[in-house]
Design a protein around this motif. Structure first.
Motif, PDB file in Angstrom:
ATOM      1  N   VAL A  95     -11.112  -3.996 -10.139  1.00  0.00           N
ATOM      2  CA  VAL A  95     -11.740  -4.360  -8.872  1.00  0.00           C
ATOM      3  C   VAL A  95     -10.905  -5.484  -8.271  1.00  0.00           C
ATOM      4  O   VAL A  95     -10.664  -6.495  -8.929  1.00  0.00           O
ATOM      5  CB  VAL A  95     -13.206  -4.816  -9.072  1.00  0.00           C
ATOM      6  N   ASP A  96     -10.447  -5.254  -7.040  1.00  0.00           N
ATOM      7  CA  ASP A  96      -9.673  -6.283  -6.345  1.00  0.00           C
ATOM      8  C   ASP A  96     -10.363  -6.603  -5.019  1.00  0.00           C
ATOM      9  O   ASP A  96     -11.495  -6.174  -4.782  1.00  0.00           O
ATOM     10  CB  ASP A  96      -8.215  -5.849  -6.156  1.00  0.00           C
ATOM     11  N   ALA A  97      -9.696  -7.337  -4.159  1.00  0.00           N
ATOM     12  CA  ALA A  97     -10.292  -7.754  -2.887  1.00  0.00           C
ATOM     13  C   ALA A  97     -10.709  -6.563  -2.024  1.00  0.00           C
ATOM     14  O   ALA A  97     -11.621  -6.678  -1.214  1.00  0.00           O
ATOM     15  CB  ALA A  97      -9.315  -8.641  -2.120  1.00  0.00           C
ATOM     16  N   GLU A  98     -10.058  -5.412  -2.206  1.00  0.00           N
ATOM     17  CA  GLU A  98     -10.394  -4.219  -1.426  1.00  0.00           C
ATOM     18  C   GLU A  98     -11.451  -3.357  -2.098  1.00  0.00           C
ATOM     19  O   GLU A  98     -11.868  -2.345  -1.543  1.00  0.00           O
ATOM     20  CB  GLU A  98      -9.129  -3.395  -1.174  1.00  0.00           C
ATOM     21  N   GLY A  99     -11.869  -3.724  -3.302  1.00  0.00           N
ATOM     22  CA  GLY A  99     -12.894  -2.972  -4.009  1.00  0.00           C
ATOM     23  C   GLY A  99     -12.373  -2.308  -5.264  1.00  0.00           C
ATOM     24  O   GLY A  99     -11.313  -2.662  -5.775  1.00  0.00           O
ATOM     25  N   PRO A 100     -13.107  -1.316  -5.767  1.00  0.00           N
ATOM     26  CA  PRO A 100     -12.749  -0.665  -7.021  1.00  0.00           C
ATOM     27  C   PRO A 100     -11.571   0.288  -6.853  1.00  0.00           C
ATOM     28  O   PRO A 100     -11.392   0.885  -5.792  1.00  0.00           O
ATOM     29  CB  PRO A 100     -14.019   0.106  -7.380  1.00  0.00           C
ATOM     30  N   ALA A 101     -10.795   0.429  -7.929  1.00  0.00           N
ATOM     31  CA  ALA A 101      -9.645   1.323  -7.895  1.00  0.00           C
ATOM     32  C   ALA A 101      -9.313   1.805  -9.297  1.00  0.00           C
ATOM     33  O   ALA A 101      -9.601   1.131 -10.283  1.00  0.00           O
ATOM     34  CB  ALA A 101      -8.428   0.611  -7.304  1.00  0.00           C
ATOM     35  N   ILE A 102      -8.686   2.972  -9.341  1.00  0.00           N
ATOM     36  CA  ILE A 102      -8.080   3.468 -10.571  1.00  0.00           C
ATOM     37  C   ILE A 102      -6.574   3.345 -10.351  1.00  0.00           C
ATOM     38  O   ILE A 102      -6.030   3.905  -9.396  1.00  0.00           O
ATOM     39  CB  ILE A 102      -8.462   4.933 -10.868  1.00  0.00           C
ATOM     40  N   VAL A 103      -5.922   2.593 -11.210  1.00  0.00           N
ATOM     41  CA  VAL A 103      -4.500   2.307 -11.068  1.00  0.00           C
ATOM     42  C   VAL A 103      -3.726   3.099 -12.120  1.00  0.00           C
ATOM     43  O   VAL A 103      -4.122   3.140 -13.288  1.00  0.00           O
ATOM     44  CB  VAL A 103      -4.231   0.795 -11.250  1.00  0.00           C
ATOM     45  N   VAL A 104      -2.652   3.727 -11.687  1.00  0.00           N
ATOM     46  CA  VAL A 104      -1.737   4.405 -12.604  1.00  0.00           C
ATOM     47  C   VAL A 104      -0.549   3.484 -12.804  1.00  0.00           C
ATOM     48  O   VAL A 104       0.105   3.080 -11.843  1.00  0.00           O
ATOM     49  CB  VAL A 104      -1.274   5.773 -12.041  1.00  0.00           C
ATOM     50  N   THR A 105      -0.278   3.142 -14.061  1.00  0.00           N
ATOM     51  CA  THR A 105       0.783   2.201 -14.384  1.00  0.00           C
ATOM     52  C   THR A 105       1.451   2.609 -15.693  1.00  0.00           C
ATOM     53  O   THR A 105       0.893   3.413 -16.446  1.00  0.00           O
ATOM     54  CB  THR A 105       0.223   0.763 -14.498  1.00  0.00           C
TER      55      THR A 105
END
Length: 132
Positions: A95-105
């Protein structure tokens, strides 16, 4: 914004008691509280990362991911919680300033950040496309 930790903890206790370990009910209760207070709860140590994931995406992430999320406090979502590993890729819920996310790294480089309904599926599809 609620800044008193004891009040926030008491509210979390009431909400969790009312939800009776039902994630759908918990999400509905969280929908009904003040935005600032909800944001504080969703990034605190008073909930776990699974509850935060379910609140935002309204889907079950799978058994392994659910176990990982349940073991992490909600505050860990600010740094990211590992959901799954596929080949060299990691799917991380954050969760960042823009909201929830699924990050591929790959642990160093970010290849994609997916948001909104179906974010996890979009991230999985991205990984599968990269592996072909």
């Amino acid at each position: 914004m609620m800044t008193d930790y004891e009040q926030l903890a008491a509210l979390a206790d009431r909400i969790l008691e009312e939800a009776e370990e039902d994630d759908v009910r918990l999400a509905g209760i969280l929908d009904g509280i003040d935005d600032d207070v909800r944001r504080e709860l969703l990034t605190s140590d008073l909930l776990n990362a699974f509850q935060v994931y379910y609140y935002y995406f309204r889907e079950y992430p799978g058994d392994l991911a659910a176990d990982r999320l349940m073991l992490a406090p909600a505050s860990e979502t600010l740094r990211g919680v590992l959901l799954d590993e596929v080949d060299i890729f990691e799917l991380v819920f954050g969760v960042d300033a823009e909201g929830p996310a699924i990050v591929v790294t790959d642990g160093e480089t970010e290849y994609g950040r997916f948001r909104g309904k179906g974010a996890r599926q979009k991230a999985e599809d991205f990984v599968l496309d990269e592996l072909v």
